[in-house]
Design an enzyme around this catalytic site. Structure first.
Site, mmCIF file in Angstrom:
data_model
loop_
_atom_site.group_PDB
_atom_site.id
_atom_site.type_symbol
_atom_site.label_atom_id
_atom_site.label_comp_id
_atom_site.label_asym_id
_atom_site.label_seq_id
_atom_site.Cartn_x
_atom_site.Cartn_y
_atom_site.Cartn_z
ATOM 1 N N PRO A 156 0.799 -1.231 0.000
ATOM 2 C CA PRO A 156 0.000 0.000 0.000
ATOM 3 C C PRO A 156 0.830 1.279 0.000
ATOM 4 C CG PRO A 156 0.101 -0.888 2.214
ATOM 5 C CD PRO A 156 0.869 -1.850 1.337
ATOM 6 N N GLU A 187 3.411 -4.282 5.605
ATOM 7 C CA GLU A 187 3.393 -3.204 6.597
ATOM 8 C C GLU A 187 4.708 -2.448 6.674
ATOM 9 O OE1 GLU A 187 2.424 -5.225 10.178
ATOM 10 O OE2 GLU A 187 0.402 -5.799 9.523
ATOM 11 N N GLY A 212 4.945 -1.988 -7.460
ATOM 12 C CA GLY A 212 5.863 -1.595 -8.522
ATOM 13 C C GLY A 212 7.062 -2.524 -8.615
ATOM 14 N N ASP A 213 8.112 -2.030 -9.278
ATOM 15 C CA ASP A 213 9.322 -2.832 -9.471
ATOM 16 C C ASP A 213 10.015 -3.140 -8.145
ATOM 17 O OD1 ASP A 213 8.949 -2.843 -12.229
ATOM 18 O OD2 ASP A 213 10.055 -0.978 -12.494
ATOM 19 N N GLY A 214 9.912 -2.234 -7.176
ATOM 20 C CA GLY A 214 10.512 -2.481 -5.871
ATOM 21 C C GLY A 214 9.840 -3.631 -5.144
ATOM 22 N N THR A 256 6.853 3.095 -12.549
ATOM 23 C CA THR A 256 7.344 2.777 -13.898
ATOM 24 C C THR A 256 6.890 1.403 -14.381
ATOM 25 O OG1 THR A 256 9.410 1.934 -12.927
ATOM 26 C CG2 THR A 256 9.375 4.246 -13.655
ATOM 27 N N ARG A 325 9.088 13.670 -8.278
ATOM 28 C CA ARG A 325 10.443 13.902 -7.768
ATOM 29 C C ARG A 325 11.494 13.390 -8.733
ATOM 30 N NH1 ARG A 325 8.485 9.436 -4.936
ATOM 31 N NH2 ARG A 325 9.855 7.625 -4.780
ATOM 32 N N ASP A 536 17.299 -1.644 -9.367
ATOM 33 C CA ASP A 536 15.853 -1.879 -9.274
ATOM 34 C C ASP A 536 15.186 -0.894 -8.317
ATOM 35 O OD1 ASP A 536 16.156 -3.949 -11.022
ATOM 36 O OD2 ASP A 536 16.006 -5.537 -9.530
ATOM 37 N N GLY A 537 15.656 0.367 -8.352
ATOM 38 C CA GLY A 537 15.053 1.388 -7.505
ATOM 39 C C GLY A 537 15.564 1.414 -6.086
#
Length: 582
Positions: A156, A187, A212-214, A256, A325, A536-537
């Site tokens: 989330p 969490e 996402g990718d993370g 992304t 950002r 990968d971020g």
């Protein structure tokens, strides 16, 4: 009717769209032959002939679900009085269904998938029940590829924080397909990774993440770490990791979504959900990262030093801005135009693996990836017979190449890294499972030249590598050594001395430029400073890094990017002639 070219499991005349059709079920398809009646007669005798006017084929692998179509009839009517108002009530009684619905894949523009419902009418409920049962037996056959139980992680916090809403939109599709899910909302960072270390993976058919990718990177590392632990494999330098027994599915909800875009061609959540439901599978390469020969993590998309590393490090301090950002940090880093000195050593891939500029796009059923997958299987079998993997020094030293200098960016791309902003990706001709990385070296250049390179990346058909300051290689592994390594003895003192010298030269140069009015040059950073890696971020702050690729180390619930220009019509399993898809 022509002889069937496939085994017929069930066949009968049904109605579709109020028209009669001869419907045939085989182990791979549902064939629908639309029938037309023709009356012919001679001498007062009429003869009715049935002719097939159109044939459509539904691949069973693209059937999402099949369900009885329940209807109701009025059993009785009676009147009710409530105060002064008179109501007529109807009691409904369910009847045995004679209709059944087949939910199938419908292709939409831009690689998106949608679901389409076909309603078939049968002559009686017995025929209807037989069709529903037999289709379900085929799509859920034992040993099939469709998942029935999924472990789901919903993040989330990632991206635009929309993952819970995205999941609720696609959840009814999983319910329709009969997929049971154990949903866990994460969490904290690494929550999913930690759960995977102790979860009973034998109870599920796959792991799905919404984020996402993370989020995907966290699940990827969690599964690989668990597989290594179960197989007793130590994550030492240049180890051969164990392949996870489960596939990973991704519902995109990030900024992304490069993993999803690179494996299916779009970041549409419903398309991802449908490919997970029907059990599509594609092998994807995985990189193992080491710093100072100590294992750090696994990655799949892009690992970058210089510009993209600086961008990520700066953006981490601006999270309150949201996804914007990245634009702001990117602008700042282009203006600063830093270059970093160091040495890149790499092991080139064989010529048969192609080149990052060879124009060969990785599509569904890619021949390059299929060949690499077979070779990797043979290599893994041979390696399993050895006591241990070869050390770095035992590799053929003559095969390695070295490039030294100052670099604005060093980018290692494992998959194409498509995203909505770069439809063809950072390296358009990179492959999902060829066991290689595309190494992109951007040497020191002016702001204008770097902007010219950046401007070509989102443009379809443009060659962003066609500059004399850019070198691209397809490699098996590589390592980077900064000119000033803070871990080495004396590196810090040398760095401070070099920084003082650089500051003096800047001051002298600025005074000279002010007095002579000379032309402006791009500013160079102090050679004693190092950048960070964007993996990968995630920021990896140690500059000395070693990457090794492992061919098709994980399987994802995905089909690969489909090439719609090359699709051929399906052959009808009844008449063996080309037919259209439904």
């Amino acid at each position: 009717m022509a002889a069937s070219c496939e085994k017929i499991l069930h066949q009968s005349v049904l109605e579709l769209d109020n028209k009669q059709a001869n419907v045939t079920l085989t182990p791979k398809y549902i064939a629908v032959e639309h029938i037309a009646k023709h009356k012919q007669g001679e001498g007062g005798m009429l003869d009715v002939k049935m002719t097939t006017i159109q044939c459509q084929v539904i691949p069973l692998e693209e059937v999402i679900a099949v369900q009885p179509h329940t209807a109701n009839i009025a059993k009785d009517k009676f009147k009710m009085r409530n105060g002064g108002a008179l109501y007529q009530a109807v009691e409904l009684q369910p009847m045995h269904p004679t209709l059944f619905d087949v939910y199938i894949i419908k292709r939409a523009p831009k690689h998106r998938w949608r679901q389409k419902m076909l309603t078939f009418a049968c002559k009686d409920h017995v025929t209807c029940s037989q069709w529903v049962e037999k289709i379900r037996d085929e799509i859920f056959a034992p040993g099939g590829k469709r998942p029935r139980q999924l472990l789901v992680f919903v993040n989330p916090f990632g991206g635009k924080k929309k993952a819970p809403k995205v999941f609720e939109k696609v959840r009814p599709t999983f319910d329709l397909a009969g997929v049971t899910m154990n949903v866990i909302e994460t969490e904290r960072q690494y929550h999913a990774r930690d759960i995977l270390q102790t979860y009973d993976l034998s109870t599920v058919d796959g792991v799905m993440c919404v984020g996402g990718d993370g989020t995907f990177s966290e699940v990827l590392n969690g599964l690989l770490n668990r597989s290594n632990k179960d197989e007793g494999i130590a994550q030492t330098f240049r180890h051969q990791p164990a392949r996870p027994p489960l596939r990973i599915g991704v519902i995109p909800a990030g900024s992304t979504d490069s993993v999803v875009c690179s494996t299916i061609g779009t970041n549409d959540p419903l398309t991802s959900a449908l490919q997970i439901i029907i059990g599509d599978s594609v092998g994807v390469d995985v990189n193992a990262l080491y710093k100072q020969e100590q294992f750090v993590k696994y990655s799949v998309t892009m690992t970058s030093y210089g510009y993209y590393g600086d961008l990520l490090a700066d953006s981490e301090r601006l999270r309150w801005m949201g996804p914007k950002r990245y634009n702001w940090s990117g602008f700042k880093k282009i203006v600063m135009n830093k270059a970093y000195e160091g040495e890149v050593s790499f092991l080139p891939a064989e010529k048969s693996n192609g080149h990052p500029r060879d124009g060969t796009t990785c599509y569904t059923g890619c021949v390059v990836c299929q060949r690499a997958g077979k070779e990797a299987e043979l290599a893994n079998k041979a390696l399993s017979k050895c006591a241990s993997a070869p050390a770095f020094g035992s590799l053929n030293p003559d095969g390695w190449r070295t490039v030294s200098g100052k670099f604005v960016a060093i980018n290692s791309v494992t998959v194409s890294c498509r995203c909505p902003l770069t439809p063809e990706g950072m390296s358009p001709y990179s492959h999902l499972g060829d066991g290689c990385m595309d190494l992109i070296l951007v040497s020191d250049c002016s702001r204008v030249d770097y902007l010219r390179h950046m401007a070509r990346i989102p443009r379809q058909g443009a060659d962003q590598f066609d500059f004399n300051f850019i070198q691209v290689y397809r490699v098996r592994e590589f390592q980077f050594r900064p000119a000033f390594d803070p871990e080495e003895e004396g590196g810090e003192e040398e760095g401070q001395a070099a920084e003082e010298e650089d500051l003096r030269s800047r001051s002298d140069g600025a005074a000279s430029l002010s007095s002579t009015g000379g032309s402006q040059k791009s500013l160079k950073h102090s050679p004693s400073q190092n950048s960070v890696w964007n993996c990968d971020g995630e920021v990896i702050d140690h500059p000395k890094l070693h990457l090794q690729v492992h061919c098709q180390q994980v399987q994802l619930f995905a089909r690969g990017v489909e090439n719609h220009n090359m699709q051929e019509p399906e052959k009808c399993p009844v008449c063996c002639n080309p037919c259209s898809r439904c």
